[in-house]
Design a protein around this motif. Structure first.
Motif, mmCIF file in Angstrom:
data_model
loop_
_atom_site.group_PDB
_atom_site.id
_atom_site.type_symbol
_atom_site.label_atom_id
_atom_site.label_comp_id
_atom_site.label_asym_id
_atom_site.label_seq_id
_atom_site.Cartn_x
_atom_site.Cartn_y
_atom_site.Cartn_z
ATOM 1 N N HIS A 284 5.981 -1.720 10.053
ATOM 2 C CA HIS A 284 5.516 -1.158 11.326
ATOM 3 C C HIS A 284 6.208 0.189 11.463
ATOM 4 N N LYS B 263 7.671 -8.620 7.026
ATOM 5 C CA LYS B 263 7.377 -7.468 7.879
ATOM 6 C C LYS B 263 8.671 -6.942 8.469
ATOM 7 N N SER C 103 0.905 -1.565 20.345
ATOM 8 C CA SER C 103 1.689 -0.575 19.601
ATOM 9 C C SER C 103 1.444 -0.721 18.113
ATOM 10 N N PHE D 289 10.363 -3.644 11.014
ATOM 11 C CA PHE D 289 10.017 -2.710 12.085
ATOM 12 C C PHE D 289 10.897 -1.467 12.023
ATOM 13 N N HIS E 196 -1.284 -1.959 10.780
ATOM 14 C CA HIS E 196 -1.899 -1.346 11.969
ATOM 15 C C HIS E 196 -1.753 0.182 12.036
HETATM 16 ZN ZN LIG Z 1 3.682 -4.220 14.453
#
Ligand SMILES: [Zn+2]
Ligand SMILES: [Zn+2]
Length: 526
Positions: free
Chosen positions: A199, A167, A316, A169, A255
């Motif tokens: 993200h 992951k 968030s 960001f 998300h």
């Molecule tokens: Zn996240």
């Protein structure tokens, strides 16, 4: 010796492709057979499902628990706590996060980061299996040759621990990667068949907006959402798609909350790109109004309103306008969203002194400004029941196969756990399943909950953002690797969860489509 350890009869078996009445025979922790009828005497134990749906256990591939580097600060749940809450809500596999330890360098840097994380969880009582994604927030060498270092590091973390997803960001000070470094990551994840999770929010713009709001004195929980408008998620999503196109890399947006992001994802998918996406129940069922406690809409005692209570619903990307919820449900049903995860990130609220509390926004000289409120909410226990009641039974999801697909089967396929997890294939799949209460049953079940309350969830968190939500069903039995771990509101002493090594995703093979052939790795001028 019995042919089966357990037979489940009188149920409706539901997979991502089929729904049919059948008996399930379980032996040695695996689905052994599915047949129209299995004789009672063949098993040591029988469960009568009484006409209820039987689904594979949920896979929640987005769960944050306490971890050694405390990247998100202290949180309330250990891995053990999260697995307990998971099985109470019908989820039988978690994929949580190991954090890159930047004090480690060299070929084994990422592998050792994962090793230390697993060691922390070994002694905990785990109610279900778990796997780990890796959070990458720095590349060891930020140059075009840095890709070769990362390539070797990923090879090792796969070989040693079966980690096949990272992951990254595009926001958060200290975690945000530049577009330049994201290309490096994409080069290496593509080469190793890893899933690249993103993200997507524009961190630079958010930073500016937070400072501007603070200068205006607008620092209440509601303003957290004001500082992160949907257009910034849309922009970052579009930019990440462009990076993925440049590097021919399949990507997964975690998300997703913004209609603008849904639009660009859908357009990219229509162009044939391998773009996957996850959304979470909170974006389908909660809204920014839930964070508006400072504006007179107290959720507590009207005489003595809690001026901070909106902090419970801060995460968030933030909760959006209620008008966005239809877009989220539609994208879940029409295939734009591949999976639903909870983004379980359990902070305390009522415990004001703990370091794991939302109230740490008042520590030292802080005054509860939204910038200091920990981002996240619990959800590992509520994801499946909410989707069952509000998605399946209220027809926002067209059918139960879609419910199984987004909650169970696709997470397994996307993250290299299929078909051991995520389905009910005889001889192949672990016997991880949920027997629900029969819908429309004539008799009533005293153990069947009617509303969500925090104590139902069995996590360490002291609140749920879904408190008081009416629900029409709840897992009656949760079975993990052939053993009943949760039955009618009670835990059985059958916890045998362990760490899972994964395979590369079967969904994330690159397509070999480059803007120019010269950009292909290893291109040699002729
Ligand atoms: Zn996240
Ligand atoms: Zn998260």
């Amino acid at each position: 010796m019995s042919l089966y350890d357990l037979i489940i009869k009188n149920g409706i078996v539901c997979t991502a492709s089929d729904v049919f009445p059948a008996c399930i025979g379980i032996k040695d922790g695996k689905i052994s057979s599915i047949a129209g009828n299995l004789e009672d005497h063949l098993a040591l134990e029988i469960i009568d499902a009484e006409g209820a749906l039987i689904t594979p256990g949920g896979i929640d591939a987005h769960v944050h628990v306490d971890e050694r580097l405390k990247l998100l600060g202290e949180v309330a749940d250990t891995m053990g706590d999260a697995t307990r809450s998971a099985v109470a809500g019908g989820t039988t596999t978690l994929v949580a996060f190991a954090t890159q330890d930047t004090s480690l360098t060299g070929p084994k840097a990422l592998s050792d980061s994962v090793k230390l994380t697993i060691e922390d969880y070994v002694s905990q009582k785990l109610y279900c299996d778990y796997a780990l994604h890796l959070i990458l927030f720095s590349v060891e060498k930020s140059s075009v040759t840095g890709k070769n270092i990362l390539d070797v590091q990923l090879q090792n973390v796969y070989q040693d621990y079966g980690v096949t997803s990272v992951k990254v960001f595009m926001t958060y000070p200290g975690l945000q990667l530049s577009d330049y470094d994201i290309l490096t990551v994409m080069y290496a994840t593509r080469k190793n068949g890893f899933t690249t999770m993103i993200h997507a929010e524009n961190g630079d713009v958010i930073k500016w907006l937070i400072e501007d709001l603070e200068n205006k004195g607008l620092v209440q929980p509601y303003h957290h959402g004001v500082s992160r408008p949907t257009i910034l998620e849309g922009e970052a999503t579009n930019r990440a798609i462009t990076l993925a196109q440049t590097m021919d890399t399949p990507i997964l947006f975690v998300h997703v909350s913004a209609p603008e992001a849904v639009d660009v994802i859908r357009r990219g998918q229509t162009r044939g790109m391998k773009i996957f996406a996850e959304t979470c129940p909170q974006y389908a069922l909660l809204s920014e109004e839930d964070t508006r406690c400072h504006h007179g809409v107290s959720q507590g005692n009207e005489e003595d309103p809690d001026q901070f209570i909106g902090a419970k619903d801060i995460c968030s990307p933030p909760l959006r306008k209620a008008a966005c919820q239809d877009t989220i449900w539609n994208a879940m049903d029409n295939g734009t969203f591949t999976i639903v995860g909870s983004d379980h990130c359990p902070y305390l609220y009522y415990d004001k002194l703990s370091n794991a509390s939302k109230h740490r926004a008042f520590s030292d000289t802080k005054n509860g400004e939204f910038r200091y409120i920990p981002n996240g909410m619990p959800g590992v226990g509520t994801r499946l029941p909410l989707l069952y009641s509000y998605g399946l039974l209220q027809r926002r999801l067209s059918n139960v196969t879609k419910f199984v697909e987004v909650n169970c089967t696709n997470p397994a396929k996307l993250y290299g756990l299929y078909p051991q997890k995520g389905s009910l294939l005889p001889g192949v799949s672990d016997a991880d399943l949920v027997i629900w209460y029969p819908d429309n049953a004539k008799k009533s079940f005293a153990s069947k909950p009617k509303v969500i309350s925090n104590k139902l969830l069995n996590h360490k968190c002291d609140y749920t953002p879904f408190e008081g939500f009416e629900i029409s069903n709840w897992p009656r039995y949760t079975v993990v690797k052939g053993k009943i771990v949760y039955q009618e509101g009670k835990f059985l002493d059958n916890a045998t969860g362990t760490y899972l090594k994964r395979m590369p995703s079967e969904m994330c093979a690159p397509r070999d489509r480059w803007p120019y052939p010269e950009l292909r790795p290893g291109y040699v001028p002729s």
